[in-house]
Write an enzyme that holds these catalytic residues in place. Sequence first.
Site, short mmCIF file in Angstrom:
data_model
loop_
_atom_site.label_atom_id
_atom_site.label_comp_id
_atom_site.label_asym_id
_atom_site.label_seq_id
_atom_site.Cartn_x
_atom_site.Cartn_y
_atom_site.Cartn_z
N GLY A 43 100.53 143.15 -38.59
CA GLY A 43 100.52 143.53 -37.18
C GLY A 43 101.55 144.59 -36.83
N SER A 78 109.08 146.06 -38.13
CA SER A 78 108.95 144.68 -38.62
C SER A 78 109.25 143.74 -37.47
CB SER A 78 109.90 144.43 -39.79
OG SER A 78 109.92 143.06 -40.13
N SER A 83 109.36 140.50 -37.31
CA SER A 83 110.31 139.45 -37.69
C SER A 83 111.64 140.01 -38.14
CB SER A 83 109.72 138.61 -38.82
OG SER A 83 109.61 139.38 -40.01
N GLU A 139 93.10 135.82 -39.59
CA GLU A 139 94.26 134.98 -39.30
C GLU A 139 94.01 133.97 -38.20
OE1 GLU A 139 98.36 136.51 -39.65
OE2 GLU A 139 97.44 138.49 -39.61
N HIS A 150 78.52 156.74 -47.83
CA HIS A 150 78.64 157.33 -49.15
C HIS A 150 78.74 156.27 -50.25
CE1 HIS A 150 79.14 161.55 -47.84
NE2 HIS A 150 79.56 160.97 -46.74
N LYS A 199 104.73 133.20 -48.99
CA LYS A 199 106.09 133.70 -48.77
C LYS A 199 107.12 132.79 -49.42
CE LYS A 199 105.40 136.15 -44.38
NZ LYS A 199 105.74 136.17 -42.94
#
Length: 361
Positions: A57, A99, A101, A236, A252, A346
Amino acid sequence: MADLDAPDTLELDAQGLLRGMDDSAAAIGESRAAAADLEIPFPSDAVRNAVLCGMGGSAIAGDIVAAAFSERFLKPFAVVRDYYLPGWVDENTLVIVSSYSGTTEETLTCALEATERRALVVGISSGGKVAGEYASQGIPVVPVPGGLQPRAALLRMLPPVVVLLERMGVIAPSGADLDEAAQVVQAGVEALRPEVPTHQNPAKQLALQLHGHVPLIWGSEVSSAVARRWKTQINENAEVPAFWSDLPEVDHNEIVGFQGVGELGRLLKVVNLRDPRNHRQVQRRFDLTTELVEPSTAGVITVTAEGGSPLARALDLVVLGDYTALYMALLRGIDPGPVEIIESLKGRLATSPFGRGGQPG
């Protein structure tokens, strides 16, 4: 399947992502002002080119700005979704570290490299290392409010990108674009919010049409970046597969795949995100490509952007897509907030330092 007009259906949205959409237009004004007030220690004539480093995001803001202002850039601009900066980034490059966060490892690795190359760094963040350590080192950081899912902060992350690029002479003056964008976003919120019943609510209708299907989102020019946004929001929020592509590239290669799609075609629904200002050949390609692939799918849905400026038209589609993805989650009976598989990934990645373990190439 949940009733989208039933008040208790909203209780599934424990983090209040739908209610948070009410603040969308205000978010544009607040973050725009914060970027305008930021003290930047270098002059605009020091900037020869610019990059935005971000993921998810926080990166899509750069994609949308790049598409919306493509004909009004005065200096080169690129979006970097990676651990490495392009080789041409140097002391005359504006590097926007985006960022939400402040802890995104790919973005932080780029930020470290940018400082080592003595680039002109500016951050946009709500916290973490970007708003903490880098700000304490004198790097200017546009502050945005914390406590949101990063994907829900797009309209707090995007306006600072526009303002910073304008202040640094990378794009032409853009104040009128942001003014109109806020108006279009507010109109979208009023038309699509939960209180608007399904028979009057295009986002609820789209969610019902896409329920139980795999969406293929197609855009072009300004709507290409928005197609990517729709895909990731559906991934998400609704926790279902979705894919995006753009025209004319689809014509294409991708269209050939529909010849062998077989029974899988019953799961596929194509969503065309059209812009009335598309090149006339792109308009024809949408029409002809739809005609060719529709028999091999469960249907094709066409949505057309509204608004005067490219930015306003892009955000008109963004708001519709964001609401649609949230309603798709409710139809599936799930909370659109948690992203457990991302948090799990993470956690596993955090078992070793992310730094620079190798060199590109």
